[in-house]
Design an enzyme around this catalytic site. Structure first.
Site, PDB file in Angstrom:
ATOM      1  NE  ARG A  32      -0.645   3.279  -5.668  1.00 56.49           N
ATOM      2  CZ  ARG A  32      -0.714   1.971  -5.857  1.00 56.49           C
ATOM      3  NH1 ARG A  32      -1.853   1.319  -5.695  1.00 56.49           N
ATOM      4  NH2 ARG A  32       0.376   1.263  -6.149  1.00 56.49           N
ATOM      5  CG  ASP A  33      -0.387  -0.574  -3.041  1.00 55.93           C
ATOM      6  OD1 ASP A  33      -1.582  -0.875  -2.918  1.00 55.93           O
ATOM      7  OD2 ASP A  33       0.448  -1.327  -3.563  1.00 55.93           O
ATOM      8  CG  HIS A 230       4.143  -3.480  -6.239  1.00 59.68           C
ATOM      9  ND1 HIS A 230       3.991  -2.109  -6.067  1.00 59.68           N
ATOM     10  CD2 HIS A 230       3.049  -4.031  -5.671  1.00 59.68           C
ATOM     11  CE1 HIS A 230       2.857  -1.863  -5.426  1.00 59.68           C
ATOM     12  NE2 HIS A 230       2.261  -3.016  -5.174  1.00 59.68           N
ATOM     13  CG  HIS A 232       0.962  -6.459  -1.903  1.00 59.82           C
ATOM     14  ND1 HIS A 232       0.141  -5.574  -1.237  1.00 59.82           N
ATOM     15  CD2 HIS A 232       1.196  -5.903  -3.107  1.00 59.82           C
ATOM     16  CE1 HIS A 232      -0.122  -4.531  -2.012  1.00 59.82           C
ATOM     17  NE2 HIS A 232       0.509  -4.704  -3.165  1.00 59.82           N
ATOM     18  CB  CYS A 263      -5.357  -4.128  -4.291  1.00 56.44           C
ATOM     19  SG  CYS A 263      -6.327  -3.586  -5.715  1.00 56.44           S
ATOM     20  CG  ASN A 272       2.322  -2.385  -0.700  1.00 53.18           C
ATOM     21  OD1 ASN A 272       1.224  -2.016  -0.343  1.00 53.18           O
ATOM     22  ND2 ASN A 272       2.702  -2.423  -1.961  1.00 53.18           N
TER      23      ASN A 272
HETATM   24  P1  HMG Z   1     -15.597   2.776 -15.539  1.00 53.01           P
HETATM   25  O1  HMG Z   1     -16.795   2.714 -14.664  1.00 53.01           O
HETATM   26  O2  HMG Z   1     -15.473   1.767 -16.629  1.00 53.01           O
HETATM   27  O3  HMG Z   1     -15.444   4.244 -16.092  1.00 53.01           O
HETATM   28  O4  HMG Z   1     -14.324   2.667 -14.590  1.00 53.01           O
HETATM   29  P2  HMG Z   1     -15.843   4.844 -17.501  1.00 53.01           P
HETATM   30  O5  HMG Z   1     -14.624   4.958 -18.331  1.00 53.01           O
HETATM   31  O6  HMG Z   1     -17.010   4.075 -18.081  1.00 53.01           O
HETATM   32  O7  HMG Z   1     -16.383   6.286 -17.095  1.00 53.01           O
HETATM   33  C1  HMG Z   1     -17.556   6.424 -16.272  1.00 53.01           C
HETATM   34  C2  HMG Z   1     -17.577   7.777 -15.617  1.00 53.01           C
HETATM   35  O8  HMG Z   1     -16.473   7.884 -14.716  1.00 53.01           O
HETATM   36  C3  HMG Z   1     -17.454   8.964 -16.564  1.00 53.01           C
HETATM   37  O9  HMG Z   1     -18.237  10.025 -16.021  1.00 53.01           O
HETATM   38  C4  HMG Z   1     -16.008   9.327 -16.475  1.00 53.01           C
HETATM   39  O10 HMG Z   1     -15.740  10.697 -16.767  1.00 53.01           O
HETATM   40  C5  HMG Z   1     -15.725   9.057 -15.019  1.00 53.01           C
HETATM   41  P3  HMG Z   1     -19.668  10.389 -16.624  1.00 53.01           P
HETATM   42  O11 HMG Z   1     -19.383  10.687 -18.067  1.00 53.01           O
HETATM   43  O12 HMG Z   1     -20.480   9.144 -16.444  1.00 53.01           O
HETATM   44  O13 HMG Z   1     -20.072  11.532 -15.787  1.00 53.01           O
HETATM   45  N1  HMG Z   1     -14.303   8.739 -14.843  1.00 53.01           N
HETATM   46  C6  HMG Z   1     -13.469   9.352 -13.974  1.00 53.01           C
HETATM   47  N2  HMG Z   1     -13.634  10.321 -13.077  1.00 53.01           N
HETATM   48  C7  HMG Z   1     -12.548  10.716 -12.387  1.00 53.01           C
HETATM   49  N3  HMG Z   1     -11.316  10.193 -12.560  1.00 53.01           N
HETATM   50  C8  HMG Z   1     -11.105   9.209 -13.450  1.00 53.01           C
HETATM   51  C9  HMG Z   1     -12.223   8.750 -14.175  1.00 53.01           C
HETATM   52  N4  HMG Z   1     -12.341   7.802 -15.132  1.00 53.01           N
HETATM   53  C10 HMG Z   1     -13.614   7.805 -15.515  1.00 53.01           C
HETATM   54  N5  HMG Z   1      -9.871   8.704 -13.629  1.00 53.01           N
HETATM   55  C11 HMG Z   1     -12.012   3.160 -14.148  1.00 53.01           C
HETATM   56  C12 HMG Z   1     -13.013   2.621 -15.142  1.00 53.01           C
HETATM   57  C13 HMG Z   1     -10.626   2.821 -14.672  1.00 53.01           C
HETATM   58  C14 HMG Z   1     -12.183   4.661 -14.039  1.00 53.01           C
HETATM   59  C15 HMG Z   1     -12.260   2.504 -12.761  1.00 53.01           C
HETATM   60  O14 HMG Z   1     -12.266   1.125 -12.930  1.00 53.01           O
HETATM   61  C16 HMG Z   1     -11.224   2.873 -11.721  1.00 53.01           C
HETATM   62  O15 HMG Z   1     -11.131   4.015 -11.309  1.00 53.01           O
HETATM   63  N6  HMG Z   1     -10.435   1.863 -11.239  1.00 53.01           N
HETATM   64  C17 HMG Z   1      -9.380   2.119 -10.290  1.00 53.01           C
HETATM   65  C18 HMG Z   1      -9.242   0.977  -9.297  1.00 53.01           C
HETATM   66  C19 HMG Z   1      -8.060   1.232  -8.394  1.00 53.01           C
HETATM   67  O16 HMG Z   1      -7.657   2.359  -8.180  1.00 53.01           O
HETATM   68  N7  HMG Z   1      -7.462   0.143  -7.844  1.00 53.01           N
HETATM   69  C20 HMG Z   1      -6.326   0.241  -6.985  1.00 53.01           C
HETATM   70  C21 HMG Z   1      -5.055   0.603  -7.711  1.00 53.01           C
HETATM   71  S1  HMG Z   1      -4.306  -0.792  -8.548  1.00 53.01           S
HETATM   72  C22 HMG Z   1      -3.339  -1.555  -7.312  1.00 53.01           C
HETATM   73  O17 HMG Z   1      -3.462  -1.232  -6.161  1.00 53.01           O
HETATM   74  C23 HMG Z   1      -2.315  -2.579  -7.737  1.00 53.01           C
HETATM   75  C24 HMG Z   1      -0.866  -2.051  -7.662  1.00 53.01           C
HETATM   76  O18 HMG Z   1      -0.528  -1.613  -6.352  1.00 53.01           O
HETATM   77  C25 HMG Z   1       0.126  -3.129  -8.099  1.00 53.01           C
HETATM   78  C26 HMG Z   1      -0.116  -4.495  -7.413  1.00 53.01           C
HETATM   79  O19 HMG Z   1      -0.068  -4.579  -6.166  1.00 53.01           O
HETATM   80  O20 HMG Z   1      -0.378  -5.443  -8.175  1.00 53.01           O
HETATM   81  C27 HMG Z   1      -0.672  -0.844  -8.602  1.00 53.01           C
HETATM   82 MG    MG Z   2       0.071  -3.008  -4.727  1.00 53.91          MG
END
Ligand code: HMG
Ligand code: MG
Length: 328
Positions: A32-33, A230, A232, A263, A272
């Site tokens: 994933r990450d 966690h 990096h 990320c 990481n």
């Molecule tokens: P948004 O644009 O605000 O979405 O994004 P929304 O809620 O306004 O919805 C818009 C449309 O997207 C809708 O469809 C929803 O159904 C669809 P429409 O009605 O327009 O046809 N939708 C989805 N479709 C599929 N799957 C979903 C989903 N949600 C909404 N889950 C959102 C908000 C949260 C979805 C977006 O910002 C997002 O997906 N962000 C994810 C970013 C990400 O994955 N980042 C990496 C992970 S975090 C990380 O790596 C850090 C970590 O490792 C720890 C660390 O290191 O600190 C964990």
């Molecule tokens: Mg991370």
């Protein structure tokens, strides 16, 4: 002077240090990450093989993928297909549903529930800027998004992990006050999460900061048994930070095979902490973890070949290079 490379299967000398936990859980985030930041799409079968090999190497928890918006993380758009593929084969079968997956919101939870997943992870931010960049939310509205997500997940009997990002520093906001991190972390736990993973998303944290943060959580009623760390490894501090965490009693560490990762929504986030580097440290300290280092290194060496570049893990390089030179 002659220099002998350690052979694959080599282990550090075991010299326990007093006052550390006897056993830790390694929470593997490579699929994933590790992969979410890869620009070129990794084939589905390669992802499945990666997960299978990590499980076979003894990793007790392997976070498989993310049910985020596919436009936000195109690399993991095949999340449902990956789970189906893993479930269909003999090695994992129904256990594929025990692999944790990220869900940011109710839509993501619905997708995970459709597949019968049993462990999900939400991911919040400790800072306004990253909440906006990563989730398109504010600090307050991210919690409004998570609240029904966690409530429904718990009602359905799922276990929920919560991440909090930017715990040690933020590329836009700079240093992040400890009480701000504790506030965000407590809110996430209070929603009903079983564990809080403190993310050093951009790898700027140092050992004293880790100690102070874990102590601040304890003062706020969150003991080290509810925390995971966690790291990096951007500034080479990850293992030093793990040692601070061990001394503070934290027994779950996130790591990514081969040191893959980053990320896509955090500038300057690199890989990481490499799982192999963590395993080497734990083996040296005599701390149990259940992972077969040789099998893990072989997996990361194979994955590096698939991605077309060497692994950043020091241990993979030390052992994998030797392996590459040995006869087939
Ligand atoms: P948004 O644009 O605000 O979405 O994004 P929304 O809620 O306004 O919805 C818009 C449309 O997207 C809708 O469809 C929803 O159904 C669809 P429409 O009605 O327009 O046809 N939708 C989805 N479709 C599929 N799957 C979903 C989903 N949600 C909404 N889950 C959102 C908000 C949260 C979805 C977006 O910002 C997002 O997906 N962000 C994810 C970013 C990400 O994955 N980042 C990496 C992970 S975090 C990380 O790596 C850090 C970590 O490792 C720890 C660390 O290191 O600190 C964990
Ligand atoms: Mg991370």
């Amino acid at each position: 002077m002659t220099h002998r490379e350690p052979a694959i299967g080599a282990l550090p000398m075991r010299v326990p240090a007093p006052g550390l936990p006897e056993r830790v859980t390694i929470y593997e985030v490579g699929p994933r990450d590790g992969l979410q930041n890869e620009q070129a799409l990794v084939p589905l079968e390669t992802k499945a093989t990666f997960v299978r090999r990590l499980v076979a190497a003894g990793l007790p928890v392997v976070e498989a993928t993310s049910f985020v918006h596919p436009r936000w993380v195109p690399q993991l758009a095949d999340a449902a297909e990956l789970v189906a593929l893993l479930e269909a084969d003999d090695q994992l079968g129904d256990r594929a549903r025990d692999l944790p997956v990220l869900v940011p919101n109710e839509r993501g939870l619905d997708r995970a529930l459709e597949l019968g997943m049993r462990h999900v992870a939400i991911f919040g931010s400790a800072t306004e800027t990253f909440a906006a960049k990563n989730l398109n939310r504010t600090l307050a509205t991210q919690m409004e998004m998570f609240e029904p997500t966690v409530a429904r997940a718990r009602e359905a009997g799922l276990d929920v992990r919560a991440y909090v990002s930017m715990c040690f520093g933020d590329p836009w906001e700079g240093p992040v006050p400890i009480d701000q991190v504790v506030t965000a972390g407590r809110q996430l736990l209070d929603l009903g999460a079983s564990q809080l993973s403190l993310g050093d998303t951009i790898g700027v944290g140092t050992a004293g900061h880790v100690t102070a943060l874990v102590e601040a959580f304890a003062e706020a009623g969150v003991g080290p048994e509810r925390l995971a760390l966690h790291f990096h490894d951007t500034y080479g501090q990850a293992l030093s930070n793990v040692q601070a965490g061990l001394r503070a009693g934290v027994t779950t560490y996130d790591a990514s095979a081969g040191g893959l990762g980053g990320c896509p929504y955090a500038v300057s986030a690199t890989g990481n902490l490499a799982t192999e580097d963590l395993v080497w440290l734990l083996d040296g300290l005599g701390i149990e973890h259940g992972v077969d280092l040789g099998a893990l290194v072989a997996t990361s060496a194979w994955m590096a070949g698939e991605l077309g570049r060497p692994s950043p893990s020091a241990v993979v390089r030390a052992l994998g290079a030797d392996r590459a030179q040995s006869p087939a």
